[in-house]
Design a protein around this motif. Structure first.
Motif, PDB file in Angstrom:
ATOM      1  N   THR A 137       0.868  -1.177   0.000  1.00 50.26           N
ATOM      2  CA  THR A 137       0.000   0.000   0.000  1.00 50.26           C
ATOM      3  C   THR A 137       0.903   1.225   0.000  1.00 50.26           C
ATOM      4  O   THR A 137       2.063   1.156   0.448  1.00 50.26           O
TER       5      THR A 137
ATOM      6  N   GLU B  16       0.805   5.735   0.411  1.00 50.80           N
ATOM      7  CA  GLU B  16       0.162   7.043   0.543  1.00 50.80           C
ATOM      8  C   GLU B  16       1.140   8.060   0.001  1.00 50.80           C
ATOM      9  O   GLU B  16       2.349   7.969   0.244  1.00 50.80           O
TER      10      GLU B  16
ATOM     11  N   THR C 211      -2.046  14.199   2.678  1.00 52.91           N
ATOM     12  CA  THR C 211      -2.154  13.012   1.830  1.00 52.91           C
ATOM     13  C   THR C 211      -3.002  13.377   0.621  1.00 52.91           C
ATOM     14  O   THR C 211      -4.142  13.808   0.765  1.00 52.91           O
TER      15      THR C 211
ATOM     16  N   SER D 228      -3.682   7.672  -2.631  1.00 51.13           N
ATOM     17  CA  SER D 228      -3.343   6.381  -2.024  1.00 51.13           C
ATOM     18  C   SER D 228      -3.406   5.310  -3.103  1.00 51.13           C
ATOM     19  O   SER D 228      -4.040   5.497  -4.144  1.00 51.13           O
TER      20      SER D 228
END
Length: 190
Positions: free
Chosen positions: A45, A47, A54, A57
């Protein structure tokens, strides 16, 4: 990664995911791969941060079936999900979904990825709040869900596909791609 005896080519590709050097704005974590899609899986994963917030993602799953899969046209499959905020004008553009798909193809080609059997969807959504949530700003997002078969032979060449994935996240979130070996300098506070 499941399975007691991992194939050598999968071990090499999964290790490349762990050892990869990422852009400093990307915060990448290894997570468990899905259990039922293929005999072997690894996942990441990410970000993406810009100016302390942020802005996107992503998830990357690497699947491997040593017997091959006719739908994949190979023994490996990359499955990706990218989500990023976009401005309202971009979201309103009827060509935006096609642009999102072209970003994927360009990122793969620009990173010299050997691949086939690409497929996916691009979704652009605008949300507006009403009633008790009336004071919240409208929000527009783009989501890219895609998969392709990386032709990585014995597990070599995975780095190119990792670069394409990270470039796609950055492009979708509005950050320019960086040439290999170049580091973006932080902005100075005024």
């Amino acid at each position: 990664m499941k399975g007691s005896k991992l194939p050598r080519e999968f071990q090499r590709a999964a290790q490349a995911m762990v050892d990869h050097a990422w852009r400093p704005e990307l915060h990448v974590d290894r997570v468990p791969g899905p259990q039922r899609l293929a005999p072997h899986a690894a996942a990441l994963t990410a970000e993406l941060e810009s100016e302390g917030a942020t802005v996107g993602s992503a998830r990357l799953v690497l699947l491997h079936d040593p017997e091959g899969n006719p739908a994949w046209d190979g023994t490996f499959r990359c499955v990706v999900y990218i989500r990023a905020d976009v401005d309202a004008e971009m979201a309103a553009d009827p060509l935006m979904t096609g642009v999102g798909w072209s970003w994927l193809q360009e990122c793969l080609e620009n990173n010299h990825c050997e691949f086939g059997a690409s497929t996916g969807t691009v979704t652009v959504v605008t949300s507006e709040s009403f009633g008790a949530m009336d004071d919240e700003q409208s929000r527009s997002e783009i989501e890219i869900r895609a998969s392709w078969t990386p032709y990585i032979g014995e597990g070599d060449g995975m780095a190119d596909h990792l670069d394409a994935w990270s470039d796609l996240l950055c492009t979708t979130a509005g950050l320019p791609p960086l040439p290999k070996g170049v580091v973006m300098l932080p902005r100075r506070a005024r």
